[in-house]
Design a protein around this motif. Structure first.
Motif, mmCIF file in Angstrom:
data_model
loop_
_atom_site.group_PDB
_atom_site.id
_atom_site.type_symbol
_atom_site.label_atom_id
_atom_site.label_comp_id
_atom_site.label_asym_id
_atom_site.label_seq_id
_atom_site.Cartn_x
_atom_site.Cartn_y
_atom_site.Cartn_z
ATOM 1 N N VAL A 1 0.859 -1.274 0.052
ATOM 2 C CA VAL A 1 -0.097 0.018 -0.071
ATOM 3 C C VAL A 1 1.000 1.320 0.053
ATOM 4 O O VAL A 1 1.594 1.472 1.031
ATOM 5 C CB VAL A 1 -1.009 0.089 1.274
ATOM 6 N N GLU A 2 0.967 1.794 -1.071
ATOM 7 C CA GLU A 2 2.055 3.011 -1.243
ATOM 8 C C GLU A 2 1.544 4.198 -0.471
ATOM 9 O O GLU A 2 2.241 4.966 0.250
ATOM 10 C CB GLU A 2 2.153 3.341 -2.947
ATOM 11 N N ASN A 3 0.306 4.578 -0.161
ATOM 12 C CA ASN A 3 -0.303 5.515 0.679
ATOM 13 C C ASN A 3 -0.756 5.395 1.862
ATOM 14 O O ASN A 3 -1.517 5.824 2.568
ATOM 15 C CB ASN A 3 -1.492 6.119 -0.226
ATOM 16 N N ILE A 4 -0.085 4.725 2.591
ATOM 17 C CA ILE A 4 -0.100 3.948 4.037
ATOM 18 C C ILE A 4 -0.467 5.169 5.034
ATOM 19 O O ILE A 4 -1.245 5.040 5.973
ATOM 20 C CB ILE A 4 0.839 2.742 4.429
ATOM 21 N N ALA A 5 0.371 6.062 4.686
ATOM 22 C CA ALA A 5 0.272 7.271 5.757
ATOM 23 C C ALA A 5 -0.924 8.169 5.725
ATOM 24 O O ALA A 5 -1.132 8.986 6.559
ATOM 25 C CB ALA A 5 1.550 8.204 5.477
ATOM 26 N N ARG B 1 -4.378 1.711 9.154
ATOM 27 C CA ARG B 1 -2.931 1.761 9.042
ATOM 28 C C ARG B 1 -2.297 0.646 9.994
ATOM 29 O O ARG B 1 -1.437 -0.129 9.733
ATOM 30 C CB ARG B 1 -2.332 3.301 9.159
ATOM 31 N N GLU B 2 -2.685 0.800 11.178
ATOM 32 C CA GLU B 2 -2.077 -0.099 12.250
ATOM 33 C C GLU B 2 -2.286 -1.660 11.600
ATOM 34 O O GLU B 2 -1.475 -2.332 11.920
ATOM 35 C CB GLU B 2 -2.870 0.106 13.548
ATOM 36 N N ASN B 3 -3.714 -2.145 11.294
ATOM 37 C CA ASN B 3 -3.638 -3.435 10.890
ATOM 38 C C ASN B 3 -2.966 -3.598 9.630
ATOM 39 O O ASN B 3 -2.397 -4.925 9.449
ATOM 40 C CB ASN B 3 -5.316 -3.570 10.493
ATOM 41 N N VAL B 4 -2.709 -2.790 8.744
ATOM 42 C CA VAL B 4 -1.906 -2.941 7.427
ATOM 43 C C VAL B 4 -0.527 -3.361 7.885
ATOM 44 O O VAL B 4 0.206 -4.382 7.429
ATOM 45 C CB VAL B 4 -2.091 -1.875 6.418
ATOM 46 N N GLU B 5 -0.058 -2.683 8.800
ATOM 47 C CA GLU B 5 1.324 -2.790 9.156
ATOM 48 C C GLU B 5 1.617 -3.858 10.239
ATOM 49 O O GLU B 5 2.801 -4.269 10.333
ATOM 50 C CB GLU B 5 1.979 -1.487 9.911
ATOM 51 N N GLU C 1 -4.948 -6.346 5.595
ATOM 52 C CA GLU C 1 -5.040 -6.352 7.003
ATOM 53 C C GLU C 1 -4.836 -7.396 8.016
ATOM 54 O O GLU C 1 -5.434 -8.623 7.374
ATOM 55 C CB GLU C 1 -6.248 -5.469 7.633
ATOM 56 N N HIS C 2 -4.355 -7.500 9.165
ATOM 57 C CA HIS C 2 -4.223 -8.695 9.887
ATOM 58 C C HIS C 2 -4.928 -8.258 11.277
ATOM 59 O O HIS C 2 -4.644 -6.869 11.652
ATOM 60 C CB HIS C 2 -2.975 -9.401 10.048
ATOM 61 N N LEU C 3 -5.628 -9.065 11.974
ATOM 62 C CA LEU C 3 -6.059 -8.864 13.151
ATOM 63 C C LEU C 3 -5.253 -9.601 14.218
ATOM 64 O O LEU C 3 -4.935 -10.626 14.096
ATOM 65 C CB LEU C 3 -7.696 -8.852 13.245
#
Length: 621
Positions: free
Chosen positions: A34-38, A45-49, A331-333
């Protein structure tokens, strides 16, 4: 009356082949960056990271398949009553291959079994309903067997239970297929057990292939969606503001994902209906809130991929509608230690007023679907409570056997798992039994070809008696844990074997390791391909020495094309490409056949069009 029976699905099928023995030290190129994560909301964002997987270990890649279709019998279980007939393939990740309602097939049922390079372990096939667990992508078990058993259902009807250990996360994955006697819907109860003492990243998406046609529309209770295409951005858009209408899969020019933003006041469902208002619906209880639409698009690349996945069969193809734990598949939970998550899904037919289904007013269309589905949605919580009454019931009859990896892990960990998902000692095969001595500090080097490293067993590997195999596995486990220097030292200690030498070549970039590995195993195509590709980057003479002895394989032919281009012989490159290269493992998002064709044409000063069979690019080429 509900009947559960064992049958065979007979269809043209390619061979899955053998696993690739080379350790997958890293993932294949990840298309979901995801290039625009910021720019994303904090929780998204937290789930993607969080929790991204960097290797499919301890699993090995499945890239030994071919494209030769042979009439084949695939073991299947059929669950049916007067209204519904569901066909499940236990040997292929529990795929719900077919769902027939009152004589009508509701799913896209692929008429062939043809693996292609789209999964975490490479091999994947299109069609039916796939159960993706573990990490972003098509799961590690999608082309692997699961345990199967009959369980007595809450209403006395037979339940088909499938279960297996998802090995990258050590999650016990359970699927209960339940078809009550007079039900118009197939229910699938899902449970993820984390038996460990640590938090585990959790991921789930039920991936449903549905037929597409110009009049097919997707309905879902959402007004916004996160759009994700090959530009690698997640952008929140309004469903009604997209031209062409995003809810009609065949109106999209290129491949794209839409992750629908759930409405707090609505229940969870997604449907695909034709011009008459008839079609398919999936609904679930509250935990499974995410919904998604994926289309291949109507460009050359999208059409080529549809043909590639179902060779020899003309149709409008399929779209995917999906249901997941999170809003998006990036995302991951966080699944807490010693905790299970469960939910109930319903699969069946939907019939609604065509004018409502295809209303130009989006809210009218989606509200109309919700109104028709109200009885199903109202009853799902009670159905879930019924199912949970048997979720831990011990199997009444074993029907099929999966792997022995679950039983092996229980011997190491003594985890407590449900009686409903047993991993008994008699499931251990020679492959798993080979690891048992490590529990007592030894790992005999009895096989010339190492298995996938049990990276969670690193502590045992470090304490084991030394031999070449132990040093090899230590290196892989260290690399998995980001101890690169320790990995290199271990592989050097492992000695002159092609497996450690290859890993050293990959990690250090020192090509002499690769060349020596190829000298030892010149017949191993994945090794030769990797070694030659690395040498072409910086040492063409070395690449030429390895190519001179390389076996005949389409992957080698592609490298010969690259070599010809890089050594100033575009005519030879064109000749090879024009003769035809069928690259079984061509990867989604990569298009070397087109790239090399265009490079040869440019160098020759000609403009011959790219052959249709090479047009895998998803940007419209």
């Amino acid at each position: 009356m509900t009947i559960l029976s064992a049958q065979n699905v007979v269809l043209p099928a390619a061979s899955l082949g053998v696993e690739n023995p080379l350790a997958p030290l890293r993932m294949q190129r990840e298309p979901h960056v995801v290039e625009n994560i910021a720019e994303l909301p904090d929780d998204l964002r937290e789930n993607v990271e969080y929790g991204r997987l960097h290797s499919p270990l301890p699993c090995l890649n499945q890239d030994g398949y071919d494209r030769t279709l042979v009439e084949t019998s695939l073991p299947a279980f059929v669950l049916e009553n007067e209204h519904v007939r569901a066909t499940v393939l236990p040997g292929l990740g529990g795929r719900l291959y077919s769902l027939v309602h009152r004589g009508t097939e509701l799913l896209y049922r692929n008429p062939v079994f043809q693996p292609a390079n789209l999964a975490l372990r490479n091999a994947w096939f299109a069609g039916g309903v796939e159960w993706n667990v573990g990490s972003t992508g098509h799961w590690t078990g999608t082309c692997a067997p699961m345990h199967a058993a009959r369980v007595d259902g809450p209403d006395g009807t037979p339940v088909l239970r499938l279960w297996e250990l998802e090995r990258t996360r050590n999650l016990v994955t359970q699927l209960d297929f339940w078809l009550p006697e007079d039900s118009e819907f197939l229910y699938v109860g899902v449970r993820l057990q984390n038996p460990s003492a640590v938090e585990v990243p959790a991921y789930w998406w039920s991936n449903i292939a549905v037929p597409q046609s110009p009049d097919r529309r997707v309905l879902v209770p959402a007004d916004q969606a996160w759009r994700f295409g090959y530009g690698s951005r997640l952008d929140l858009i309004d469903v009604i503001d997209v031209e062409p209408d995003l809810t009609y899969p065949m109106r999209h020019p290129r491949a794209v994902d839409y992750f629908f933003e759930p409405l707090a006041e609505e229940r969870s469902w997604i449907a695909s209906v034709d011009g008459s208002g008839d079609g398919f619906v999936q609904a679930s209880t509250e935990r499974l809130q995410g919904r998604k639409l994926f289309v291949w698009g109507e460009g050359d690349g999208g059409h080529r991929w549809q043909e590639w996945l179902a060779p020899g069969h003309d149709s409008d193809g399929y779209a995917e509608i999906q249901a997941g734990l999170a809003r998006t598949q990036m995302e991951h939970l966080k699944l807490p230690a010693a905790t299970s998550w469960s939910w109930l899904e319903a699969y069946g037919g939907l019939s609604m007023d065509a004018g409502v289904a295809h209303s130009q007013d989006w809210k009218t269309a989606r509200a109309g679907g919700a109104a028709v589905l109200a009885p199903l949605l109202d009853g799902l919580p009670d159905r879930e409570r019924e199912w949970l009454g048997v979720v831990d019931a011990a199997p009444a009859e074993r029907l099929a056997m999966g792997s022995g990896w679950g039983a092996l892990e229980l011997k190491r960990t003594s985890w407590t798992v449900s009686d409903g998902t047993p991993f008994s000692d008699d499931t251990l095969t020679a492959r798993e039994l080979a690891w048992l001595p490590l529990l007592d500090g030894q790992l005999p080097a009895s096989d010339d070809v190492p298995d996938g490293t049990l990276v969670a067993w690193r502590e045992l590997l470090e304490a084991a008696d030394d031999n070449w195999l132990v040093w090899y596995h230590r290196g892989v486990a260290r690399h998995y844990d980001d101890d690169v220097d320790g990995a290199i030292e271990a592989w050097r200690q492992s000695g002159d074997n092609p497996w450690a030498l290859r890993n050293l070549g990959l990690v250090t970039g020192e090509l002499e390791y690769y060349e020596r590995a190829v000298e030892v195993r010149p017949d191993l195509v994945p090794l030769v391909v990797e070694a030659v590709a690395a040498a072409l980057d910086s040492d063409v003479p070395r690449a030429e020495r390895m190519l001179a002895q390389a076996p005949d394989d389409p992957r080698i032919q592609l490298l010969r094309v690259r070599h010809a281009l890089e050594t100033g012989d575009p005519a030879a490159a064109h000749e090879l490409l024009a003769a035809g290269i069928q690259l079984a493992t061509v990867r989604e998002g990569a298009n070397p056949l087109t790239d090399y064709w265009l490079a040869a044409e440019e160098a020759l000063g000609t403009q011959r069009p790219v052959p249709p069979q090479y047009r895998f690019g998803m940007g419209g080429n």
